[in-house]
Design a protein around this motif. Structure first.
Motif, PDB file in Angstrom:
ATOM      1  N   GLY A   8       9.038   7.160  -1.815  1.00  0.00           N
ATOM      2  CA  GLY A   8       8.687   6.549  -2.742  1.00  0.00           C
ATOM      3  C   GLY A   8       7.167   6.128  -2.969  1.00  0.00           C
ATOM      4  O   GLY A   8       6.505   7.110  -3.739  1.00  0.00           O
ATOM      5  N   ASN A 196       7.148   9.090   4.333  1.00  0.00           N
ATOM      6  CA  ASN A 196       7.669   9.025   5.697  1.00  0.00           C
ATOM      7  C   ASN A 196       8.277  10.176   6.261  1.00  0.00           C
ATOM      8  O   ASN A 196       9.371  10.558   5.403  1.00  0.00           O
ATOM      9  CB  ASN A 196       8.691   7.637   5.576  1.00  0.00           C
ATOM     10  CG  ASN A 196       9.069   7.275   6.978  1.00  0.00           C
ATOM     11  OD1 ASN A 196       9.586   8.189   7.755  1.00  0.00           O
ATOM     12  ND2 ASN A 196       8.864   5.970   7.273  1.00  0.00           N
ATOM     13  N   SER A 200      12.147   9.689   4.612  1.00  0.00           N
ATOM     14  CA  SER A 200      11.944  10.282   3.011  1.00  0.00           C
ATOM     15  C   SER A 200      12.039  11.711   2.950  1.00  0.00           C
ATOM     16  O   SER A 200      12.947  12.182   2.271  1.00  0.00           O
ATOM     17  CB  SER A 200      10.564   9.690   2.652  1.00  0.00           C
ATOM     18  OG  SER A 200      10.514   8.282   2.291  1.00  0.00           O
ATOM     19  N   PRO A 226       1.046  11.237   5.636  1.00  0.00           N
ATOM     20  CA  PRO A 226       1.062   9.844   5.284  1.00  0.00           C
ATOM     21  C   PRO A 226       0.447   9.023   6.238  1.00  0.00           C
ATOM     22  O   PRO A 226       0.393   7.733   6.146  1.00  0.00           O
ATOM     23  CB  PRO A 226       2.488   9.708   5.197  1.00  0.00           C
ATOM     24  CG  PRO A 226       3.035  10.330   6.483  1.00  0.00           C
ATOM     25  CD  PRO A 226       2.290  11.610   6.512  1.00  0.00           C
ATOM     26  N   LEU A 233      -0.062   3.827   6.189  1.00  0.00           N
ATOM     27  CA  LEU A 233      -0.691   2.750   5.571  1.00  0.00           C
ATOM     28  C   LEU A 233       0.170   1.431   5.049  1.00  0.00           C
ATOM     29  O   LEU A 233      -0.377   0.535   4.910  1.00  0.00           O
ATOM     30  CB  LEU A 233      -1.423   3.322   3.936  1.00  0.00           C
ATOM     31  CG  LEU A 233      -2.469   4.115   4.315  1.00  0.00           C
ATOM     32  CD1 LEU A 233      -3.102   4.851   3.016  1.00  0.00           C
ATOM     33  CD2 LEU A 233      -3.629   3.444   4.844  1.00  0.00           C
ATOM     34  N   THR A 289      -7.588  10.977   2.206  1.00  0.00           N
ATOM     35  CA  THR A 289      -6.417  10.925   1.640  1.00  0.00           C
ATOM     36  C   THR A 289      -5.991   9.573   1.209  1.00  0.00           C
ATOM     37  O   THR A 289      -4.874   9.182   0.664  1.00  0.00           O
ATOM     38  CB  THR A 289      -5.521  11.451   2.560  1.00  0.00           C
ATOM     39  OG1 THR A 289      -4.960  10.554   3.807  1.00  0.00           O
ATOM     40  CG2 THR A 289      -5.554  12.835   3.261  1.00  0.00           C
ATOM     41  N   MET A 291      -5.410   6.861  -1.081  1.00  0.00           N
ATOM     42  CA  MET A 291      -5.317   6.709  -2.563  1.00  0.00           C
ATOM     43  C   MET A 291      -5.362   5.201  -3.119  1.00  0.00           C
ATOM     44  O   MET A 291      -4.302   4.859  -3.571  1.00  0.00           O
ATOM     45  CB  MET A 291      -4.033   7.556  -3.209  1.00  0.00           C
ATOM     46  CG  MET A 291      -4.153   8.877  -2.618  1.00  0.00           C
ATOM     47  SD  MET A 291      -2.266   9.508  -2.900  1.00  0.00           S
ATOM     48  CE  MET A 291      -1.454   8.919  -1.890  1.00  0.00           C
TER      49      MET A 291
HETATM   50  P1  GDP Z   1       8.713   4.763   0.888  1.00  0.00           P
HETATM   51  O1  GDP Z   1      10.194   4.898   0.788  1.00  0.00           O
HETATM   52  O2  GDP Z   1       8.397   3.728  -0.422  1.00  0.00           O
HETATM   53  O3  GDP Z   1       8.123   3.875   2.191  1.00  0.00           O
HETATM   54  O4  GDP Z   1       8.105   5.858   0.424  1.00  0.00           O
HETATM   55  P2  GDP Z   1       7.025   6.922   1.139  1.00  0.00           P
HETATM   56  O5  GDP Z   1       7.922   7.605   2.428  1.00  0.00           O
HETATM   57  O6  GDP Z   1       6.682   7.784   0.080  1.00  0.00           O
HETATM   58  O7  GDP Z   1       5.968   6.150   1.370  1.00  0.00           O
HETATM   59  C1  GDP Z   1       5.538   5.625   2.788  1.00  0.00           C
HETATM   60  C2  GDP Z   1       4.570   6.227   3.396  1.00  0.00           C
HETATM   61  O8  GDP Z   1       3.352   6.671   2.253  1.00  0.00           O
HETATM   62  C3  GDP Z   1       3.586   5.599   4.373  1.00  0.00           C
HETATM   63  O9  GDP Z   1       3.929   6.305   5.640  1.00  0.00           O
HETATM   64  C4  GDP Z   1       2.219   5.536   4.057  1.00  0.00           C
HETATM   65  O10 GDP Z   1       1.546   5.610   5.286  1.00  0.00           O
HETATM   66  C5  GDP Z   1       2.069   6.582   3.006  1.00  0.00           C
HETATM   67  N1  GDP Z   1       1.294   6.230   2.049  1.00  0.00           N
HETATM   68  C6  GDP Z   1       1.047   5.425   1.096  1.00  0.00           C
HETATM   69  N2  GDP Z   1      -0.315   5.244   0.544  1.00  0.00           N
HETATM   70  C7  GDP Z   1      -0.735   6.295   0.924  1.00  0.00           C
HETATM   71  C8  GDP Z   1      -2.031   7.020   0.704  1.00  0.00           C
HETATM   72  O11 GDP Z   1      -2.915   6.180  -0.149  1.00  0.00           O
HETATM   73  N3  GDP Z   1      -2.654   7.934   1.282  1.00  0.00           N
HETATM   74  C9  GDP Z   1      -1.730   8.427   2.293  1.00  0.00           C
HETATM   75  N4  GDP Z   1      -2.284   9.782   3.034  1.00  0.00           N
HETATM   76  N5  GDP Z   1      -0.428   8.119   2.900  1.00  0.00           N
HETATM   77  C10 GDP Z   1      -0.046   7.061   2.015  1.00  0.00           C
END
Ligand code: GDP
Length: 308
Positions: A8, A196, A200, A226, A233, A289, A291
């Motif tokens: 996500g 994640n 994820s 991430p 983050l 990284t 964002m």
């Molecule tokens: P969720 O299901 O919404 O938690 O989706 P994700 O697995 O895509 O997102 C969570 C992960 O995205 C976390 O481990 C965060 O650290 C990572 N994340 C969020 N924003 C950023 C960013 O700006 N840069 C990086 N490198 N990671 C990010």
């Protein structure tokens, strides 16, 4: 054609940046559905909706999920009936879940529904958002306080219980959604978004045939970590990794992906892990990284786009 795998919030931020640099090249996004939950009779797919809302420009940028300017009157009203109100569904957002549930009731598949929701949110024609599978899969977390759905662990219990084990229920019977394997095999590049790795990316690569497709594709496979400074983050990546006995580091994530990965992109704060990742036989790219806005997401995406 580029194919991305993601969850996500982190994935959605990166993909917004990527969309701003790819021109009209086709981008397929294979999204985790292990976070899905059926709550109060509604089918909710948080990761898919987060990606769609972000790419259509209607996301709540402060939260990173949900719709901009949404209110929560209907959720509060559900309390009267004693229904669950811990999962934050806004008044505008609820329409998406009603639509998804309505279409599921009429026999449409998650792939078809995702396509219809994408169209309703004016996702550009060259961007295709696809659930990893059309079968129901749910991530459950075994904790020191018992086993619970991932959303209950994350939202209701705010990641307090200690993680012992992660189970992706239904994953053994999940076949890839139509097109998923070919989109990985035939892409010129595959991008593993900063998501994640356990809940994820983990479920996606466990769908039958996906890991083999990643190993066998001719495409360059690039992952963005991430973790920044050895920490997520946002969200429970560190808690989950630690609970499973894994080191919390980008190098560890590289190890989890090493059988199919070519290049690992890590944050400058984790630059010291560069050699450890290179020792796995992987290329590395060390950049900023984080964002924090769409400009920074576009800059990161352009580095990755150059790489591929
Ligand atoms: P969720 O299901 O919404 O938690 O989706 P994700 O697995 O895509 O997102 C969570 C992960 O995205 C976390 O481990 C965060 O650290 C990572 N994340 C969020 N924003 C950023 C960013 O700006 N840069 C990086 N490198 N990671 C990010």
């Amino acid at each position: 054609m580029i194919t991305a795998l993601g969850g996500g919030v982190g994935a959605a931020k990166f993909l917004e940046g990527l969309c701003s640099v790819i021109g009209d090249e086709q981008l397929n996004v294979i999204v985790n559905t292990g976070d899905d939950i059926c709550l109060n009779g509604l089918n909710i797919s948080p990761d898919i909706d987060t990606v769609i809302y972000r790419l259509s420009g209607v996301i709540d940028r402060n939260k990173g999920w949900g719709l901009d300017g949404d209110t929560f009157n209907s959720l509060n009203s559900l309390e009267r009936f004693g229904l669950d109100t811990w999962f934050n569904i806004g008044d505008k957002d609820i329409a998406t879940h009603i639509y998804r549930t309505y279409l599921r009731g009429k026999g449409h598949t998650p792939t078809e529904i995702t396509s219809k929701i994408s169209e309703a949110f004016n996702i550009p024609q060259n961007i295709k958002i696809i659930p990893m599978t059309d079968q129901d899969v749910e991530t459950w977390i075994q904790t020191n306080e018992g086993e619970m759905h991932f959303q209950e662990y994350l939202v209701k219990r705010r990641m307090v219980p200690q993680v012992c084990r992660v189970t992706i229920r239904g994953i053994n019977h999940a076949s890839p959604a139509p097109g998923v394997i070919d989109l990985i095999k035939n892409a010129r590049a595959v991008i593993i978004c900063p998501s994640n790795p356990i809940i994820s990316i983990g479920p996606i690569v466990q769908v039958r045939g996906v890991r083999d497709a990643l190993k066998n594709t001719q495409a360059k496979v690039v992952a963005i970590s991430p973790l920044v400074g050895g920490m997520p983050l946002k969200g429970p990546a560190d808690r989950l990794m630690r609970g499973l006995g894994l080191e919390v580091s980008s190098a560890q994530i590289a190890r989890l992906y090493s059988d199919f990965l070519d290049t690992m992109v890590i944050d400058i704060e984790d630059g010291h892990e560069n050699q450890e990742i290179a020792d796995l036989g992987l290329k590395t790219l060390v950049v900023d990284t984080v964002m924090s806005d769409s400009k920074k997401a576009a800059t990161l995406a352009s580095f990755v786009f150059e790489l591929i």
